[in-house]
Design a protein around this motif. Sequence first.
Motif, mmCIF file in Angstrom:
data_model
loop_
_atom_site.group_PDB
_atom_site.id
_atom_site.type_symbol
_atom_site.label_atom_id
_atom_site.label_comp_id
_atom_site.label_asym_id
_atom_site.label_seq_id
_atom_site.Cartn_x
_atom_site.Cartn_y
_atom_site.Cartn_z
ATOM 1 N N GLY A 29 1.226 0.315 12.897
ATOM 2 C CA GLY A 29 2.653 0.560 12.981
ATOM 3 C C GLY A 29 2.981 1.555 14.067
ATOM 4 O O GLY A 29 2.535 1.410 15.211
ATOM 5 N N ASP B 106 0.563 -3.433 17.247
ATOM 6 C CA ASP B 106 1.267 -4.707 17.362
ATOM 7 C C ASP B 106 2.270 -4.930 16.225
ATOM 8 O O ASP B 106 2.971 -5.942 16.194
ATOM 9 C CB ASP B 106 0.281 -5.876 17.447
ATOM 10 C CG ASP B 106 -0.537 -6.097 16.182
ATOM 11 O OD1 ASP B 106 -0.374 -5.345 15.193
ATOM 12 O OD2 ASP B 106 -1.351 -7.039 16.177
ATOM 13 N N ARG B 107 2.362 -3.956 15.300
ATOM 14 C CA ARG B 107 3.382 -4.008 14.259
ATOM 15 C C ARG B 107 4.317 -2.800 14.323
ATOM 16 O O ARG B 107 4.887 -2.390 13.312
ATOM 17 C CB ARG B 107 2.716 -4.091 12.874
ATOM 18 C CG ARG B 107 1.932 -5.384 12.657
ATOM 19 C CD ARG B 107 1.422 -5.506 11.233
ATOM 20 N NE ARG B 107 0.660 -6.730 11.049
ATOM 21 C CZ ARG B 107 0.056 -7.074 9.905
ATOM 22 N NH1 ARG B 107 0.142 -6.282 8.848
ATOM 23 N NH2 ARG B 107 -0.621 -8.204 9.827
ATOM 24 N N GLY C 272 -2.420 -4.611 13.675
ATOM 25 C CA GLY C 272 -1.990 -4.120 12.369
ATOM 26 C C GLY C 272 -1.418 -2.721 12.362
ATOM 27 O O GLY C 272 -0.957 -2.253 11.317
ATOM 28 N N PRO D 110 7.493 -0.962 14.433
ATOM 29 C CA PRO D 110 8.869 -1.381 14.140
ATOM 30 C C PRO D 110 9.906 -0.769 15.079
ATOM 31 O O PRO D 110 11.070 -1.178 15.044
ATOM 32 C CB PRO D 110 9.077 -0.883 12.708
ATOM 33 C CG PRO D 110 8.206 0.327 12.612
ATOM 34 C CD PRO D 110 6.992 0.031 13.462
#
Length: 279
Positions: free
Chosen positions: A258, A230-231, A256, A233
Amino acid sequence: MSSVSEGSFRRSSVPSLTPAPRRTLLRTDDGVRIEAVYAPCTAGAGGTAIVVAHGFTGSVDRPAVRRAAQVFAQRAAVVTFSFRGHGGSGGRSTVGDREVLDLAAAVAWARSLGHSRVVTVGFSMGGSVVLRHAAMYAAQGAVQGTMHGGRTEARTDAVAAVSAPARWYYRGTPPMRRVHWVITRPLGRIVGRYGLRTRIHHESWDPVPLSPVESVPLIAPTPLLIVHGDRDPYFPLDHPRMLAAAGPAELWLEPGMGHAENAADDELLGRLADWLAGE
């Protein structure tokens, strides 16, 4: 499209693989030489082999790929390989198009080593490749064998896509705009070759390959898992949700996390290995 720069990556406490891995060079159906590494299961079981498809700019010898292989080898045998244009493989990267042939060669090699069950997991660009491969080589799919004269040794028995894009040409985030600069610009390809050790083909796709989201409906009845942080980028959450909605699939949204193999910790890799091994 893993990352234009590996940056920091998670380290593993898993001990080195034993016995020593076996290295070889495979040849794809279009004649490209692909470096590959086979590691037997450290627990002694040998029925399932997990074939790992790395992200853009990765290779068999990148730390994040080796770490994933170490964790997976606790549950199954593992085949890692470098996509064309990456690491010690020949050719040039087509960023998800002809790479399906590289994965097919690795899967066929795993079967030739005696594994009755071979499964695939891909990260980022590798995630798009495992989805397209699973659709093209589906045991009961309408397009089975269209590129390989009906051969089925390259099919997968289960597929997991981690941090994969749903659609092509996505430029909605700054990291993806940088990736597209590397791929499409002459100076970017020079940076890719000498800075990122990735040789990128200068020609555009013609025709444009089936997209990941278009591939998903063709994968059934092969089990499919979509994993996304959910993080992330690079690709926001509409990408995994679009993939999961396109056909029968299990979806894990990881809090949390990436992007791709660099961001996957040992706990997630262990869960992935359990799912792939059918445990």
